[in-house]
Design a protein around this motif. Structure first.
Motif, mmCIF file in Angstrom:
data_model
loop_
_atom_site.group_PDB
_atom_site.id
_atom_site.type_symbol
_atom_site.label_atom_id
_atom_site.label_comp_id
_atom_site.label_asym_id
_atom_site.label_seq_id
_atom_site.Cartn_x
_atom_site.Cartn_y
_atom_site.Cartn_z
ATOM 1 N N HIS A 293 1.000 -1.131 -0.406
ATOM 2 C CA HIS A 293 0.044 0.281 0.282
ATOM 3 C C HIS A 293 0.756 1.246 0.033
ATOM 4 C CE1 HIS A 293 -3.497 3.084 0.962
ATOM 5 N NE2 HIS A 293 -3.920 2.030 0.858
ATOM 6 N N PRO A 294 0.140 2.190 -0.794
ATOM 7 C CA PRO A 294 1.507 3.074 -0.757
ATOM 8 C C PRO A 294 1.510 4.313 1.182
ATOM 9 C CG PRO A 294 -0.319 3.359 -2.750
ATOM 10 C CD PRO A 294 -0.524 2.321 -1.867
ATOM 11 N N PHE A 295 0.440 4.228 1.693
ATOM 12 C CA PHE A 295 0.865 4.480 3.145
ATOM 13 C C PHE A 295 2.019 3.848 3.528
ATOM 14 C CE2 PHE A 295 -3.398 5.578 3.211
ATOM 15 C CZ PHE A 295 -3.213 7.119 2.503
ATOM 16 N N ASP A 296 2.212 2.343 3.365
ATOM 17 C CA ASP A 296 3.235 1.442 4.142
ATOM 18 C C ASP A 296 4.722 2.019 2.934
ATOM 19 O OD1 ASP A 296 0.994 -0.064 5.039
ATOM 20 O OD2 ASP A 296 1.054 -1.201 3.913
ATOM 21 N N MET A 297 4.890 2.729 2.600
ATOM 22 C CA MET A 297 5.662 2.648 1.787
ATOM 23 C C MET A 297 6.714 4.358 1.953
ATOM 24 S SD MET A 297 6.535 0.123 -0.043
ATOM 25 C CE MET A 297 5.975 -0.324 0.735
ATOM 26 N N GLU A 298 6.106 4.516 3.309
ATOM 27 C CA GLU A 298 6.574 6.180 3.896
ATOM 28 C C GLU A 298 7.784 5.912 3.847
ATOM 29 O OE1 GLU A 298 3.865 8.132 5.845
ATOM 30 O OE2 GLU A 298 2.311 8.317 4.282
ATOM 31 N N GLY A 299 9.052 6.487 4.282
ATOM 32 C CA GLY A 299 9.846 6.227 4.610
ATOM 33 C C GLY A 299 10.256 5.001 4.300
ATOM 34 N N LYS A 300 10.257 4.555 3.131
ATOM 35 C CA LYS A 300 10.816 3.554 2.690
ATOM 36 C C LYS A 300 12.084 3.824 0.971
ATOM 37 C CE LYS A 300 9.107 -0.891 3.948
ATOM 38 N NZ LYS A 300 10.606 -1.486 4.271
ATOM 39 N N LEU A 301 13.456 3.770 1.071
ATOM 40 C CA LEU A 301 14.087 4.535 0.123
ATOM 41 C C LEU A 301 14.575 3.768 -0.865
ATOM 42 C CD1 LEU A 301 16.910 6.640 2.014
ATOM 43 C CD2 LEU A 301 14.942 7.104 1.735
ATOM 44 N N SER A 302 14.058 2.201 -0.658
ATOM 45 C CA SER A 302 14.783 1.294 -2.375
ATOM 46 C C SER A 302 14.241 -0.268 -1.410
ATOM 47 C CB SER A 302 16.212 1.424 -2.627
ATOM 48 O OG SER A 302 15.720 0.581 -3.944
ATOM 49 N N GLN A 303 13.474 -0.815 -2.220
ATOM 50 C CA GLN A 303 13.024 -2.212 -1.726
ATOM 51 C C GLN A 303 14.050 -2.886 -3.503
ATOM 52 O OE1 GLN A 303 8.654 -1.383 -1.206
ATOM 53 N NE2 GLN A 303 8.828 -2.778 0.074
ATOM 54 N N GLU A 304 15.173 -2.791 -3.809
ATOM 55 C CA GLU A 304 15.621 -3.561 -4.858
ATOM 56 C C GLU A 304 16.381 -4.305 -4.133
ATOM 57 O OE1 GLU A 304 18.112 -0.299 -6.852
ATOM 58 O OE2 GLU A 304 16.760 1.344 -6.157
ATOM 59 N N ASP A 305 16.869 -4.596 -3.122
ATOM 60 C CA ASP A 305 16.934 -5.784 -2.807
ATOM 61 C C ASP A 305 15.877 -7.259 -2.891
ATOM 62 O OD1 ASP A 305 15.657 -4.743 -0.416
ATOM 63 O OD2 ASP A 305 16.451 -5.698 1.108
ATOM 64 N N GLU A 306 14.495 -6.378 -2.948
ATOM 65 C CA GLU A 306 13.775 -7.445 -2.638
ATOM 66 C C GLU A 306 13.822 -7.987 -4.368
ATOM 67 O OE1 GLU A 306 9.799 -6.726 -0.628
ATOM 68 O OE2 GLU A 306 10.634 -5.852 0.482
ATOM 69 N N ALA A 307 13.819 -7.350 -5.122
ATOM 70 C CA ALA A 307 13.620 -7.550 -6.785
ATOM 71 C C ALA A 307 14.650 -8.155 -6.861
ATOM 72 C CB ALA A 307 13.931 -6.001 -7.375
ATOM 73 N N HIS A 308 15.829 -8.117 -6.621
ATOM 74 C CA HIS A 308 17.505 -9.218 -6.550
ATOM 75 C C HIS A 308 16.424 -10.296 -5.873
ATOM 76 C CE1 HIS A 308 21.419 -9.927 -7.683
ATOM 77 N NE2 HIS A 308 21.382 -10.260 -5.957
ATOM 78 N N ALA A 309 15.764 -10.433 -4.638
ATOM 79 C CA ALA A 309 16.100 -11.772 -4.385
ATOM 80 C C ALA A 309 15.259 -13.009 -5.202
ATOM 81 C CB ALA A 309 15.270 -11.878 -2.815
ATOM 82 N N ILE A 310 13.962 -11.966 -5.303
ATOM 83 C CA ILE A 310 13.218 -13.239 -6.160
ATOM 84 C C ILE A 310 14.075 -13.808 -7.599
ATOM 85 C CG2 ILE A 310 11.128 -12.541 -7.749
ATOM 86 C CD1 ILE A 310 10.258 -10.354 -5.762
ATOM 87 N N ALA A 311 14.757 -11.849 -8.719
ATOM 88 C CA ALA A 311 15.206 -11.870 -9.859
ATOM 89 C C ALA A 311 16.911 -14.064 -9.777
ATOM 90 C CB ALA A 311 15.994 -11.164 -10.252
ATOM 91 N N THR A 312 17.142 -13.505 -8.521
ATOM 92 C CA THR A 312 17.855 -14.757 -7.693
ATOM 93 C C THR A 312 17.789 -15.827 -7.731
ATOM 94 O OG1 THR A 312 18.432 -13.777 -5.601
ATOM 95 C CG2 THR A 312 20.234 -12.977 -7.908
ATOM 96 N N THR A 313 16.819 -16.018 -7.265
ATOM 97 C CA THR A 313 15.978 -17.449 -6.627
ATOM 98 C C THR A 313 14.446 -18.100 -7.122
ATOM 99 O OG1 THR A 313 14.595 -16.539 -4.570
ATOM 100 C CG2 THR A 313 17.754 -17.103 -4.122
#
Length: 300
Positions: free
Chosen positions: A166-186
């Motif tokens: 949810h957009p409200f949950d994203m307040e204060g988060k700068l990046s979730q690129e590590d999540e995308a990398h985890a998905i891509a590699t596993t």
């Protein structure tokens, strides 16, 4: 019966056979109507055949949080290890997740949106969920790359992942690129991936697309930092991308990749009476505040 044809009374059927028949009824009927017909029918609904698929998402959105834990424990015990699909929201703690993993290792579909579970518990028990083909961890704010990596390493059959936020949950988060990398590699066998409103960039998305050759649907609604070129369709003609700059509702059908069972959709308005073993009151729509979050769409 005419012409002397064989006739067998319902009350003479084996409880396991009755359980298979009752599994086609609504959840409300199984819990409140069938047990009161006779002792044999009551015994049948206590068996595992009625509980191979449990969808209590609507109920869990409205009930008191303390009831979710009790209800899940009761129904999972009834399933006797045969549970293949579990849909519930708002799990309150890591303990109930560990209970699910320990007692439902045959799960193919697991949907746990808006649950208060963290990386460490998922890392600890991901190995118990190795048969999963579809997982929903949307709106789980304590989940991150570590949990997704553990799921990918242990759940080799995973074909669908829903990780919307949810957009409200994203307040204060700068990046979730590590999540995308985890998905891509596993998770190379993914066919359907939802990542609405994640803080990811174009590079992360291209890494997923390149690493998941079987990907058919990629939902990027609200991922504003992603810019995909016009040549993407030429390079990946089988891939359907939703977003990031427009909204399209796409309905996931988890049974498409779980051919050994069929989905069931339960329609019910209220549960009257008490749970037999836990003495839980099953009242769904009464006594709750209007502003309880019920009615959120699957994707924001």
């Amino acid at each position: 019966m005419e012409d002397g044809a064989d006739f067998r009374c319902w009350d003479e059927l084996n409880p396991d056979v009755l359980g298979i028949v009752f599994s086609n009824l609504s959840l409300q009927e199984i819990l409140t109507v069938v047990p009161g017909v006779c002792k044999l029918w009551g015994k049948a609904v206590m068996g595992p055949y009625c509980w191979q698929e449990i969808d209590i998402t609507e109920w869990s959105n409205l009930t008191e949080p303390k009831n979710i834990d009790l209800m899940l424990r009761m129904l999972i015990v009834r399933s006797c290890g045969s549970l293949r699909k579990l849909c519930v929201s708002d799990l309150q703690n890591d303990l109930i997740f560990s209970f699910i993993a320990e007692h439902a290792g045959d799960l193919r579909t697991l949907e746990l949106p808006r649950s208060d579970i963290g990386d460490s518990i998922v890392e600890q028990f991901a190995g118990r969920l190795s048969k999963l083909t579809f997982l929903d961890l949307s709106y789980c704010v304590k989940i991150g790359a570590c949990a997704l990596e553990a799921i990918g390493k242990h759940c080799k059959l995973l074909a669908g992942l829903r990780r919307n936020m949810h957009p409200f949950d994203m307040e204060g988060k700068l990046s979730q690129e590590d999540e995308a990398h985890a998905i891509a590699t596993t998770m190379p066998k993914l066919k359907h991936l939802e990542m609405a409103y994640l803080r990811i960039d174009t590079r992360s998305v291209l890494e997923i697309i390149s690493s998941c050759p079987e990907l058919e649907v990629l939902d990027l609604k609200g991922c504003w930092n992603v810019e995909l070129g016009d040549d993407l369709k030429e390079k990946f003609p089988k891939l359907k991308v939703l977003g990031p700059h427009f909204r399209v509702h796409f309905e996931w059908n988890s049974s498409e990749y779980c051919s050994d069972y069929s989905d069931s959709f339960y329609e019910y308005e209220s549960f009257d009476g008490l749970w037999d073993d836990e003495d839980l009151e099953l009242s769904i729509y009464g006594g709750f505040d209007e502003d309880n979050g019920y009615g959120w769409p699957p994707s924001p």
